[in-house]
Motif scaffolding. Structure first.
Motif, mmCIF file in Angstrom:
data_model
loop_
_atom_site.group_PDB
_atom_site.id
_atom_site.type_symbol
_atom_site.label_atom_id
_atom_site.label_comp_id
_atom_site.label_asym_id
_atom_site.label_seq_id
_atom_site.Cartn_x
_atom_site.Cartn_y
_atom_site.Cartn_z
ATOM 1 N N ASP A 43 0.694 -1.282 0.111
ATOM 2 C CA ASP A 43 0.016 0.060 0.096
ATOM 3 C C ASP A 43 0.789 1.320 0.111
ATOM 4 O OD1 ASP A 43 -2.253 -1.620 -0.005
ATOM 5 O OD2 ASP A 43 -2.496 -1.330 2.327
ATOM 6 N N PHE A 44 2.068 1.183 0.756
ATOM 7 C CA PHE A 44 2.791 2.412 0.946
ATOM 8 C C PHE A 44 3.447 2.770 -0.440
ATOM 9 C CE2 PHE A 44 7.303 4.040 1.494
ATOM 10 C CZ PHE A 44 6.584 5.176 2.202
ATOM 11 N N GLU A 45 4.049 1.597 -1.072
ATOM 12 C CA GLU A 45 4.603 1.757 -2.499
ATOM 13 C C GLU A 45 3.667 2.246 -3.540
ATOM 14 O OE1 GLU A 45 6.725 -1.839 -3.293
ATOM 15 O OE2 GLU A 45 8.311 -1.587 -1.702
ATOM 16 N N LYS A 46 2.497 1.798 -3.365
ATOM 17 C CA LYS A 46 1.369 2.179 -4.523
ATOM 18 C C LYS A 46 1.200 3.597 -4.286
ATOM 19 C CE LYS A 46 -1.201 -2.236 -5.098
ATOM 20 N NZ LYS A 46 -2.285 -2.742 -4.932
ATOM 21 N N ALA A 47 1.077 4.137 -2.891
ATOM 22 C CA ALA A 47 0.556 5.700 -2.802
ATOM 23 C C ALA A 47 1.778 6.609 -3.010
ATOM 24 C CB ALA A 47 0.399 5.607 -1.372
ATOM 25 N N LEU A 48 3.151 5.842 -2.982
ATOM 26 C CA LEU A 48 4.381 6.655 -3.000
ATOM 27 C C LEU A 48 4.276 6.722 -4.602
ATOM 28 C CD1 LEU A 48 6.997 7.733 -2.302
ATOM 29 C CD2 LEU A 48 8.071 5.519 -2.632
ATOM 30 N N LEU A 49 4.149 5.954 -5.578
ATOM 31 C CA LEU A 49 4.315 5.815 -6.978
ATOM 32 C C LEU A 49 3.252 6.746 -7.621
ATOM 33 C CD1 LEU A 49 5.222 1.902 -7.675
ATOM 34 C CD2 LEU A 49 6.640 4.291 -8.072
ATOM 35 N N ALA A 50 2.098 6.552 -7.006
ATOM 36 C CA ALA A 50 0.879 7.410 -7.355
ATOM 37 C C ALA A 50 1.264 8.879 -7.286
ATOM 38 C CB ALA A 50 -0.427 7.206 -6.538
ATOM 39 N N ASP A 51 2.039 9.274 -5.942
ATOM 40 C CA ASP A 51 2.286 10.616 -5.808
ATOM 41 C C ASP A 51 3.385 11.248 -6.516
ATOM 42 O OD1 ASP A 51 3.278 12.880 -3.639
ATOM 43 O OD2 ASP A 51 1.145 12.682 -3.762
ATOM 44 N N MET A 52 4.292 10.355 -6.849
ATOM 45 C CA MET A 52 5.590 10.582 -7.698
ATOM 46 C C MET A 52 5.150 10.858 -9.047
ATOM 47 S SD MET A 52 8.429 8.259 -6.351
ATOM 48 C CE MET A 52 9.820 8.849 -5.536
ATOM 49 N N ARG A 53 3.965 10.113 -9.658
ATOM 50 C CA ARG A 53 3.514 10.494 -11.129
ATOM 51 C C ARG A 53 3.173 11.813 -11.132
ATOM 52 N NH1 ARG A 53 0.033 5.157 -12.818
ATOM 53 N NH2 ARG A 53 2.112 3.875 -13.209
ATOM 54 N N LYS A 54 2.639 12.505 -10.213
ATOM 55 C CA LYS A 54 2.248 13.840 -10.168
ATOM 56 C C LYS A 54 3.425 14.763 -10.192
ATOM 57 C CE LYS A 54 -1.786 12.787 -7.667
ATOM 58 N NZ LYS A 54 -2.451 12.480 -6.241
ATOM 59 N N ASP A 55 4.568 14.446 -9.388
ATOM 60 C CA ASP A 55 5.597 15.346 -9.482
ATOM 61 C C ASP A 55 6.535 15.238 -10.607
ATOM 62 O OD1 ASP A 55 5.065 16.917 -7.126
ATOM 63 O OD2 ASP A 55 5.922 15.591 -5.836
ATOM 64 N N PHE A 56 6.750 14.116 -10.942
ATOM 65 C CA PHE A 56 7.914 13.755 -11.906
ATOM 66 C C PHE A 56 7.239 13.392 -13.190
ATOM 67 C CE2 PHE A 56 9.918 11.982 -7.922
ATOM 68 C CZ PHE A 56 10.720 13.199 -7.852
ATOM 69 N N TYR A 57 6.221 13.861 -13.822
ATOM 70 C CA TYR A 57 5.572 13.942 -15.180
ATOM 71 C C TYR A 57 6.484 14.154 -16.302
ATOM 72 C CZ TYR A 57 2.083 14.086 -18.754
ATOM 73 O OH TYR A 57 1.562 13.618 -19.961
ATOM 74 N N GLY A 58 6.788 13.064 -16.977
ATOM 75 C CA GLY A 58 7.717 13.360 -18.082
ATOM 76 C C GLY A 58 9.095 13.377 -18.014
ATOM 77 N N GLU A 59 9.701 13.039 -16.762
ATOM 78 C CA GLU A 59 11.011 13.418 -16.472
ATOM 79 C C GLU A 59 11.743 12.108 -16.561
ATOM 80 O OE1 GLU A 59 11.719 15.666 -12.945
ATOM 81 O OE2 GLU A 59 10.259 16.965 -13.412
ATOM 82 N N GLY A 60 10.922 10.891 -16.600
ATOM 83 C CA GLY A 60 11.883 9.499 -16.533
ATOM 84 C C GLY A 60 12.199 9.082 -15.102
ATOM 85 N N GLN A 61 11.610 9.888 -14.049
ATOM 86 C CA GLN A 61 12.085 9.309 -12.854
ATOM 87 C C GLN A 61 11.134 8.359 -12.418
ATOM 88 O OE1 GLN A 61 14.531 10.192 -10.516
ATOM 89 N NE2 GLN A 61 15.593 11.271 -12.193
ATOM 90 N N VAL A 62 10.047 8.435 -12.783
ATOM 91 C CA VAL A 62 8.610 7.397 -12.350
ATOM 92 C C VAL A 62 9.192 6.028 -13.196
ATOM 93 C CG1 VAL A 62 6.410 6.753 -12.562
ATOM 94 C CG2 VAL A 62 6.931 9.039 -12.321
ATOM 95 N N PHE A 63 9.893 6.072 -14.196
ATOM 96 C CA PHE A 63 10.298 4.806 -14.716
ATOM 97 C C PHE A 63 11.253 4.122 -13.739
ATOM 98 C CE2 PHE A 63 13.482 2.378 -17.351
ATOM 99 C CZ PHE A 63 12.505 1.443 -18.116
ATOM 100 N N TYR A 64 12.228 5.056 -13.115
ATOM 101 C CA TYR A 64 13.229 4.651 -12.575
ATOM 102 C C TYR A 64 12.760 3.749 -11.176
ATOM 103 C CZ TYR A 64 17.008 4.688 -9.176
ATOM 104 O OH TYR A 64 17.612 4.392 -7.967
#
Length: 92
Positions: A43-64
């Protein structure tokens, strides 16, 4: 930095502190609604990734982050993202 601190705290036993740091990022963004309902590492990792998608949109960081957490990028199991190893890193 809040994401890094959040993961560190959560993985080292301070689950409440990790969730609190993640919640601070959300509150500063204007997302109200109280605390996150996190009961497991998944649950923590899902919430973290969902939030990171908002901050790192189009930067490649979400892929990492998906690669780091060993998560699939999409629900389509046939999709694979494999990056070739650079020739300079090959050991013969």
């Amino acid at each position: 930095m809040y994401y890094i601190v959040s993961v560190y705290l959560y993985k080292n036993g301070d689950t409440e502190g990790g969730v609190q740091k993640l919640d601070e990022v959300r509150m500063e963004r204007g997302i109200a609604g109280g605390k996150l309902d996190i009961r497991s590492v998944d649950d923590f990792e899902k919430a973290l990734l969902a939030d990171m998608r908002k901050d790192f949109y189009g930067e490649g960081q979400v892929f990492y982050q998906f690669k780091r957490l060993n998560r699939e990028l999409s629900s389509n199991n046939k999709t694979e993202f494999v990056l070739p190893i650079p020739k300079i890193e090959l050991i013969y």
